[in-house]
Design an enzyme around this catalytic site. Structure first.
Site, PDB file in Angstrom:
ATOM      1  N   GLU A 151      -7.290  -7.815  -0.678  1.00 46.40           N
ATOM      2  CA  GLU A 151      -6.025  -7.503  -0.012  1.00 46.40           C
ATOM      3  C   GLU A 151      -4.938  -7.042  -0.976  1.00 46.40           C
ATOM      4  O   GLU A 151      -3.758  -7.226  -0.730  1.00 46.40           O
ATOM      5  CB  GLU A 151      -5.554  -8.723   0.782  1.00 46.40           C
ATOM      6  N   CYS A 152      -5.325  -6.410  -2.047  1.00 44.59           N
ATOM      7  CA  CYS A 152      -4.400  -5.928  -3.070  1.00 44.59           C
ATOM      8  C   CYS A 152      -4.076  -4.457  -2.793  1.00 44.59           C
ATOM      9  O   CYS A 152      -4.894  -3.735  -2.213  1.00 44.59           O
ATOM     10  CB  CYS A 152      -5.075  -6.077  -4.438  1.00 44.59           C
ATOM     11  N   GLY A 153      -2.924  -4.015  -3.218  1.00 45.23           N
ATOM     12  CA  GLY A 153      -2.558  -2.614  -3.076  1.00 45.23           C
ATOM     13  C   GLY A 153      -3.479  -1.686  -3.853  1.00 45.23           C
ATOM     14  O   GLY A 153      -3.567  -0.496  -3.566  1.00 45.23           O
TER      15      GLY A 153
END
Length: 175
Positions: free
Chosen positions: A40-42
């Site tokens: 769920e990281c950019g």
């Protein structure tokens, strides 16, 4: 195994995403790219897409990517091993090995920094510190390991996996 006495990446045994022991000596003679990943990281979409492209291109040439889920930065890998595996394999179509988020009963997830840092990450950071010290700054820090199990380079989370290709090729072409 203590990272202080380890001479190469092959001195470690880790758990895969299903909880099975994996002795990293099975990768002897292969070039490795070791990455702390998060779903769920950019940086997730681009990194997984490019990591998968590199893996597909070079997996038949003694290259492996070893992905270690890490929830230490912004709680961006909150899922269970099953959820992580589903995300990595289904959403990102990754075929490279993904390892266990949990490595020790008392540690809730692979940590890359601090007193609970996984031994493999203690070793990696000891071999190749970063620009601002040994600490890993964020998800998708990448360590390039030669065929002898030695860390030869470290790349920032924002470094595109495709930018590592020329360094990877040099190692694959070495004897």
């Amino acid at each position: 195994m203590a990272s202080e006495t380890s001479k190469s990446i092959y001195d470690f045994t880790v758990k895969d995403i299903k909880g099975n022991d994996v002795n990293l000596s099975q990768y002897h003679g292969k070039v490795l790219l070791i990455v702390n990943v998060a779903s769920e990281c950019g940086l997730t979409q681009t990194n997984y897409k490019e990591l998968s492209a590199l893996y597909e291109k070079y997996k038949s040439q003694d290259f492996e990517i070893l992905a270690f889920p890490c929830n230490q930065f912004g709680s961006q890998e909150p899922g269970t091993n099953e959820e992580i595996e589903q995300t990595v394999c289904t959403r990102f179509k990754a075929e490279f090995p993904v390892f266990d988020k949990c490595t020790v009963v008392s540690i809730s997830a692979v940590e890359v920094n601090g007193k609970n840092a996984a031994p493999i990450y203690q070793f990696l950071k000891n071999q190749k510190g970063g620009i601002f010290g040994d600490g890993i700054k964020w998800n998708f820090t990448k360590f390039l390991v030669n065929k002898e199990g030695k860390v030869v380079d470290r790349f920032a989370p924002t470094t595109s996996p495709l930018k590592i290709e020329k360094d990877l090729l040099k190692l694959l072409q070495s004897s």
